[in-house]
Scaffold this active site. Structure first.
Site, PDB file in Angstrom:
ATOM      1  N   LYS A  83       0.841  -1.196   0.000  1.00  0.00           N
ATOM      2  CA  LYS A  83       0.000   0.000   0.000  1.00  0.00           C
ATOM      3  C   LYS A  83       0.880   1.251   0.000  1.00  0.00           C
ATOM      4  CE  LYS A  83      -3.655   2.138   2.843  1.00  0.00           C
ATOM      5  NZ  LYS A  83      -4.467   1.990   4.078  1.00  0.00           N
ATOM      6  N   SER A 152      -9.338   2.485   3.296  1.00  0.00           N
ATOM      7  CA  SER A 152      -8.399   3.182   2.433  1.00  0.00           C
ATOM      8  C   SER A 152      -7.466   2.238   1.662  1.00  0.00           C
ATOM      9  CB  SER A 152      -7.536   4.128   3.280  1.00  0.00           C
ATOM     10  OG  SER A 152      -6.757   3.399   4.228  1.00  0.00           O
ATOM     11  N   SER A 176      -9.978   0.562   7.580  1.00  0.00           N
ATOM     12  CA  SER A 176      -9.312   0.602   6.270  1.00  0.00           C
ATOM     13  C   SER A 176      -8.803  -0.732   5.763  1.00  0.00           C
ATOM     14  CB  SER A 176      -8.163   1.611   6.310  1.00  0.00           C
ATOM     15  OG  SER A 176      -8.667   2.913   6.470  1.00  0.00           O
TER      16      SER A 176
END
Length: 287
Positions: A83, A152, A176
């Site tokens: 990520k 996210s 997230s």
């Protein structure tokens, strides 16, 4: 409903064993992943940065070491996504924001360093919402491209769900990890806070920020945890002696019928497997 882009590639566990037994090469596994990425990325937009040439170089180096009889790390030859909230020394890290476009950290995040040592091949950086908050990126849901993949850790969830990679890092401050995993139909784990180092991750709320990861199976989640904590394949734990607590908070009434049904099915399966479950009720002040 738009076309689905779902594909469950072999698990990280399966890939590792096949590489160890010389049934496949790390480069061969990676080339299959790259082909899948090239096919789907123009539609799914899961990646912020791809560095396939560097990844192929790492794969060839791993294959050479394997040929020489080197001991394999737990993640040897596994294509992995990071990520873009985590620092990488060999790729830019933009934290999902134009403010940091082209930013080049000088060191890897702690978990990135650990998985590299365990033999994982980092293919690139996946899309995150800006600073892991609300502003979404371009990623779409592989089940229905008109829908959100959740945030996210949006790019990581879409990359795993579509079979681009078997494992991907995510982070969670509120939801997230578990939200995009749910939206994209993959497994994710939000470990106990501070169990896994967040050093090198862009801080949001340090008292809540938690490092986690996504996969297409619960077993792969455990393999990743073992690698991050320096555990070998031979010492992976089983469920013997496991006991669980079940807590339906004040928000239970807001869960839809399918969610409550899934909860009940999980309880029944765990009970049939011999896992004792204790029902807990939070004090009124906490609920």
């Amino acid at each position: 409903m738009n076309k689905m882009y779902i594909h469950q590639q072999p698990s990280a566990t399966t890939i590792h064993r096949a590489i160890a037994q010389r049934e496949v090469s790390a480069e061969g596994v990676l080339r299959e992943a790259i082909a899948r990425i090239e096919e789907l990325e123009p539609t799914l937009h899961a990646w912020k940065i791809l560095d396939t040439e560097r990844a192929l170089q790492v794969a060839r180096q791993l294959d050479a070491r394997i040929a020489q009889g080197d001991t394999l790390g737990l993640l040897t030859g596994i294509p992995l996504a990071v990520k873009d909230i985590l620092d990488t020394s060999d790729m830019p890290t933009g934290y999902g924001s134009v403010v940091y476009e082209g930013h080049k950290p000088i060191t890897d995040a702690a978990v990135v360093h650990t998985v590299k040592e365990a033999g994982a091949i980092i293919v690139g950086k996946t899309v995150t919402t800006e600073f892991a908050y609300f502003t979404p990126g371009p990623t779409v849901n592989p089940w229905n491209t008109s829908c959100t993949p959740g945030g996210s850790s949006s790019g990581s969830a879409a990359a795993v769900a579509s079979g681009m990679v078997p494992l991907a890092f995510g982070t969670q401050t509120a939801g997230s990890l578990i939200r995009p995993a749910s939206y994209c139909g993959v497994f994710a784990i939000k470990p106990t806070h501070d169990l896994i180092s967040t050093a090198g991750a862009k801080a949001f709320a340090p008292s809540l920020d938690t490092m986690g990861w996504l996969a297409n199976s619960a077993q792969d989640l455990e393999v990743m945890r073992a690698a991050l904590q320096g555990i070998t394949f031979e010492r992976l734990p089983d469920a013997t002696g496991l006991s669980l607590a079940s807590c339906q908070t004040h928000e239970w009434a807001f869960m839809d019928a399918s969610g409550q049904f899934a909860w009940d099915v999980a309880h029944r399966r765990l009970s049939l497997a011999g896992t004792p479950i204790t029902t807990l009720k939070l004090p009124e002040a906490l609920s």
